[in-house]
Write a protein that holds these residues in place. Structure first.
Motif, mmCIF file in Angstrom:
data_model
loop_
_atom_site.group_PDB
_atom_site.id
_atom_site.type_symbol
_atom_site.label_atom_id
_atom_site.label_comp_id
_atom_site.label_asym_id
_atom_site.label_seq_id
_atom_site.Cartn_x
_atom_site.Cartn_y
_atom_site.Cartn_z
ATOM 1 N N PHE A 269 0.876 -1.145 0.037
ATOM 2 C CA PHE A 269 0.066 0.046 0.050
ATOM 3 C C PHE A 269 1.018 1.159 -0.006
ATOM 4 C CE2 PHE A 269 -2.632 -3.489 1.660
ATOM 5 C CZ PHE A 269 -3.936 -3.012 0.841
ATOM 6 N N ALA B 90 1.575 3.801 -3.566
ATOM 7 C CA ALA B 90 0.746 5.087 -3.369
ATOM 8 C C ALA B 90 0.894 5.826 -4.743
ATOM 9 C CB ALA B 90 1.354 5.637 -2.289
ATOM 10 N N LEU C 32 -4.863 5.524 -4.246
ATOM 11 C CA LEU C 32 -4.290 5.080 -3.114
ATOM 12 C C LEU C 32 -3.071 6.061 -2.717
ATOM 13 C CD1 LEU C 32 -3.841 2.494 -1.254
ATOM 14 C CD2 LEU C 32 -2.074 1.699 -3.098
ATOM 15 N N VAL D 51 -5.394 2.264 5.704
ATOM 16 C CA VAL D 51 -5.081 2.344 4.176
ATOM 17 C C VAL D 51 -5.969 3.716 3.899
ATOM 18 C CG1 VAL D 51 -5.441 1.555 2.075
ATOM 19 C CG2 VAL D 51 -5.054 0.008 3.714
ATOM 20 N N LEU E 187 -7.204 6.361 1.186
ATOM 21 C CA LEU E 187 -7.585 6.251 -0.449
ATOM 22 C C LEU E 187 -8.561 7.424 -0.724
ATOM 23 C CD1 LEU E 187 -7.745 3.966 -2.684
ATOM 24 C CD2 LEU E 187 -10.032 3.249 -1.973
#
Length: 166
Positions: A92, A96, A118, A128, A130
């Motif tokens: 993650f 990005a 992301l 996470v 988003l």
């Protein structure tokens, strides 16, 4: 320990010793089982067919000895591909800036499925982040991510090709 965790614990050290990182282990199917293993090279070089063959031989021998799956199955080894699944916290962070699809275990604002840019993880590394066009920035607890993968876009393809050239 469930079968998935047992398989990961069994396979990961072998791959690590060979210079690979385990991305995902997934047992699929009902009548005909397929054990899918996705791996990346630790050195960042793109996976080749020979890498998959080496992993397949090693893991096959290991599974023959340990025999964790009682039924017959087909072993399938692959690279994660360009539109790779995001399975580890570091995925993650590393990806990005790219578009991703995610599904959460628990509803967030009445939804479980999300698609957006992301942003990586929050400072604590537990959520996470988003950006969704209609809703703005959301945070999904990493522990609640049921599935996530990159979306195949021109931007992702260009970045992947650029990385291969370097």
């Amino acid at each position: 320990m469930d079968l998935q965790s047992r398989l990961e614990a069994l396979i990961a050290p072998s791959l690590d010793a060979m210079g690979y990182e385990l991305v995902r282990v997934q047992l699929q199917g009902k009548q005909r089982l397929t054990l899918q293993i996705m791996a990346d090279r630790k050195d960042g070089v793109m996976m080749a067919v020979d890498d998959c063959a080496d992993i397949s031989r090693s893991v096959s021998a290991l599974l023959d000895v340990e025999d964790p799956i009682s039924a017959a199955y087909t072993l399938e080894v692959s690279s994660p591909g360009i539109d790779r699944p995001l399975t580890r916290a570091k995925d993650f962070v590393a990806w990005a800036g790219f578009e991703a699809k995610m599904e959460s275990c628990q509803p967030i604002d009445g939804r479980k499925r999300f698609r957006g840019k992301l942003l990586g993880l929050d400072e604590a590394g537990v959520n996470v982040r988003l950006v969704i066009e209609a809703a703005g920035e959301i945070a999904i607890p990493l522990a609640d991510v049921r599935g996530a993968k990159l979306v195949l876009t021109d931007e992702l393809i260009a970045a992947t090709l650029k990385d291969q050239e370097e």
